[in-house]
Design an enzyme around this catalytic site. Structure first.
Site, short mmCIF file in Angstrom:
data_model
loop_
_atom_site.label_atom_id
_atom_site.label_comp_id
_atom_site.label_asym_id
_atom_site.label_seq_id
_atom_site.Cartn_x
_atom_site.Cartn_y
_atom_site.Cartn_z
N TRP A 140 0.81 -1.22 0.00
CA TRP A 140 0.00 0.00 0.00
C TRP A 140 0.83 1.26 0.00
O TRP A 140 0.39 2.30 -0.49
CB TRP A 140 -1.01 -0.03 1.15
CG TRP A 140 -1.93 -1.20 0.97
CD1 TRP A 140 -1.97 -2.35 1.71
CD2 TRP A 140 -2.90 -1.38 -0.08
NE1 TRP A 140 -2.90 -3.22 1.19
CE2 TRP A 140 -3.49 -2.65 0.10
CE3 TRP A 140 -3.33 -0.58 -1.14
CZ2 TRP A 140 -4.48 -3.15 -0.75
CZ3 TRP A 140 -4.32 -1.07 -1.99
CH2 TRP A 140 -4.88 -2.34 -1.79
N ASP A 165 -1.44 6.47 6.55
CA ASP A 165 -2.57 5.62 6.19
C ASP A 165 -2.78 4.64 7.34
O ASP A 165 -1.99 3.72 7.55
CB ASP A 165 -2.25 4.88 4.89
CG ASP A 165 -3.37 3.94 4.45
OD1 ASP A 165 -4.34 3.77 5.21
OD2 ASP A 165 -3.26 3.39 3.34
N LYS A 192 -12.41 -1.76 7.70
CA LYS A 192 -11.62 -2.72 8.44
C LYS A 192 -11.95 -2.52 9.94
O LYS A 192 -12.95 -3.04 10.42
CB LYS A 192 -10.15 -2.56 8.10
CG LYS A 192 -9.91 -2.80 6.59
CD LYS A 192 -8.56 -2.34 6.12
CE LYS A 192 -8.45 -2.32 4.62
NZ LYS A 192 -8.37 -3.64 3.98
#
Lengths: 384, 384
Positions: free
Chosen positions: A121, A195, A219
């Site tokens: 990511w 993030d 999540k």
């Protein structure tokens, strides 16, 4: 009133024939939601809070929905102890969109921005920003297969970077910044942008260490389709780059995240999850559960005499996503099938790594991980 | 398994004490959903289709969700007779985000683009694009208070425009392109780009007349939080402007709208609404109902001897959003309160115009409009 009970959509035969119950769901995201939240949503789906309509059917600007929105923000502020000089935005577009918007909002055209790449990511973050900034890879774990995170002393930070971007937890590679790894470097006036999609609200967070914290909600925060952006207000005054108003964080902040129609139903769902987390004991309690879940699963792996293996350096092992492999990869399919039969779902590893992956977000109870560890031991006895 | 029946969120007293039932909901968006859809969602919210989890809790890349996604696209293609040379995208960000992306994807930097402004949303479309294109207002109804749409012969189209943008229906001003207004001009190689957020699927649509049709789903297509973009595939080859990959329609098309985690739960909801619309008879049937609903309401207004008035030119009166005013504006509050008591919700006019507004999207049954017309007549008798 205009009711119609018939089902218009075709059901699969399985839905009609099999006895069902909810299983332990280890999906990486969209991921398990707290069952009490789902039950509340179910109960009030058609007639919500006295308005004679669903919460999904009312104006985002109605007083009733404004209360939902305001409470969600207040609850998230309480949950994460967000300081008053930070704005909280509820946006659409997922974390990936924020990776582009961070560059557009906080960097001048072509300005350098530092990226610490600790997994897949982190690379995506650069991909989304590279048209807007000169992305400097300040550190990367790629040469080592993302099994460790370079020490802070090795980071090659730029002098005039717009920001330093990092990924607090990498869902695919199972790598997380942990206290054992060390402390984040002091970046002075250069804000840290992080993030936190896959680890937010799983333990106390010192928001003041960051300029921006963003997280897709699907999540730890619950529902897919809404993204939280926590941004220090002074950063909203940066000129950034030419961009549409809808890409302007300051405009969203000024409009209370209602610059256009927000994903209101998803926002409502997130708000219910925040209330559930507070009622369960807040982030301190989820830190305790997360530590216990991680301990159970890594113990099951490490105590298997190599039948199972996780390759991540101990100091950065993720508490949220645990990728692991069977010594005999030919058994992986049997493991997944057996786990599913045992009510342990969505354990297939990400296609980048293969193998197994268990995601242990807040809605996953400790008992679920205990059941997984038991299954692993049993499977090993049968196949070891 | 980790069940917990207690409610953790505070309920308002109204929810516990008042007897409730669903009312006729005239909200402009987020708007009413078909009740059979809500009932199906409610029934399968915790355990969906044999997967032992909610559809909101499973990976968007799972075979089970991929079937939802594929069916939703196929159903929408059938519903709207979308030709094969058009891609169908399911995105987040609402119509406003598409207004920026249209410019980024289909215009060269600073290229001229023509805008036909028939109401508030046409102006917003320019606002989102003006950093990327030279926006030429080819026609505007603003001087006349957006009560009419300039005739096609008056449009001042540019020779080398990237596209011509129009808003098929304006929700605030209640203005819609109707056959009575005339035919859209031939624009040759310049594609028409149309915001169909508030009228899509309310009647047959000749998609081939447009280069791009986009629509936030939260009106005629159902759920908030997902946006449909129908785009002629050759346009995806345009270079457009430097932009993040997440802002690239071609990337979304190549990834089957799963470039990042899509708003999967909202996508599922939209898919159920598509199935409902097909089962009800498709767009031909909704065209019939829409015409009947509009006829009933405009007749109630026009037959009131000026007690109610709608100021839009007859040839462009919207079938979807009907703004109207009471001769005595001091009665507006009493009208709204009385309507609410009669089970007619969300009739307050948009703050730009004030007065009353009734939105008549596909989920609003003809009986709902009949009830509104009856209430209007009764209210007039009491106050006229």
């Amino acid at each position: 009133m205009h009711r119609d009970g018939r089902a218009f959509a075709h059901k699969s035969s399985s839905q009609q024939e099999l006895p069902m119950s909810r299983a332990y769901n280890f999906a990486a995201g969209p991921a398990a939601l707290p069952e009490p939240v789902l039950r509340q949503v179910q109960a009030e789906l058609l007639e919500w809070d006295g308005v004679r309509a669903s919460v999904a059917e009312i104006s985002h600007r109605s007083p009733e929905f404004m209360r939902v929105a305001t409470e969600a923000e207040a609850d998230l502020r309480r949950l994460l102890s967000i300081p008053g000089d930070y704005a909280v935005l509820f946006l659409s577009g997922g974390a990936t969109t924020q990776q582009a918007l961070v560059a557009l909002n906080f960097a001048a055209p072509g300005q350098v921005a530092d990226y610490v790449v600790s997994g897949h990511w982190g690379k995506v973050a650069i991909k989304q920003a590279k048209d807007y900034v000169r992305a400097n890879v300040a550190a990367s774990g790629e040469a080592g297969g993302f099994r460790d995170i370079p020490q802070a002393a090795e980071w090659k930070l730029s002098k005039d970077a717009a920001y330093v971007h990092m990924t607090a937890n990498e869902t695919i590679h199972g790598v997380e910044f942990r206290p054992e790894w060390g402390a984040l470097p002091e970046t002075g006036d250069v804000p840290l942008v992080a993030d936190f999609s896959s680890s937010i609200a799983s333990e106390p967070l010192d928001v003041s260490r960051y300029g921006v914290v963003y997280a897709g909600a699907q999540k730890n925060l619950g529902p897919v389709g809404v993204t939280v952006v926590i941004v220090r207000r002074d950063l909203l005054e940066r000129a950034g780059q030419p961009r549409a108003d809808i890409f302007n964080y300051a405009s969203h902040a000024n409009a209370g995240s209602m610059l256009n129609t927000p994903p209101s139903f998803n926002w409502y769902l997130a708000g219910l999850v925040f209330k559930w987390m507070l009622a369960e004991g807040g982030v301190e309690e989820f830190a305790r559960r997360s530590a216990e879940k991680a301990r159970l699963l890594y113990a099951a792996i490490d105590g298997s005499d190599g039948f199972y293996r996780n390759e991540v350096a101990p100091g950065v092992r993720s508490r949220m996503n645990v990728p692991f492999f069977l010594r005999d990869d030919a058994l992986t399919a049997a493991f997944l099938a057996g786990a599913k039969d045992a009510g342990l779902l969505a354990l297939k590893g990400h296609r980048v790594l293969g193998g197994i992956r268990a995601s242990l977000y807040n809605a996953m109870p400790v008992d679920g991980v205990r059941a997984l560890a038991d299954f692993m031991q049993d499977f090993r006895k049968r196949h070891g």
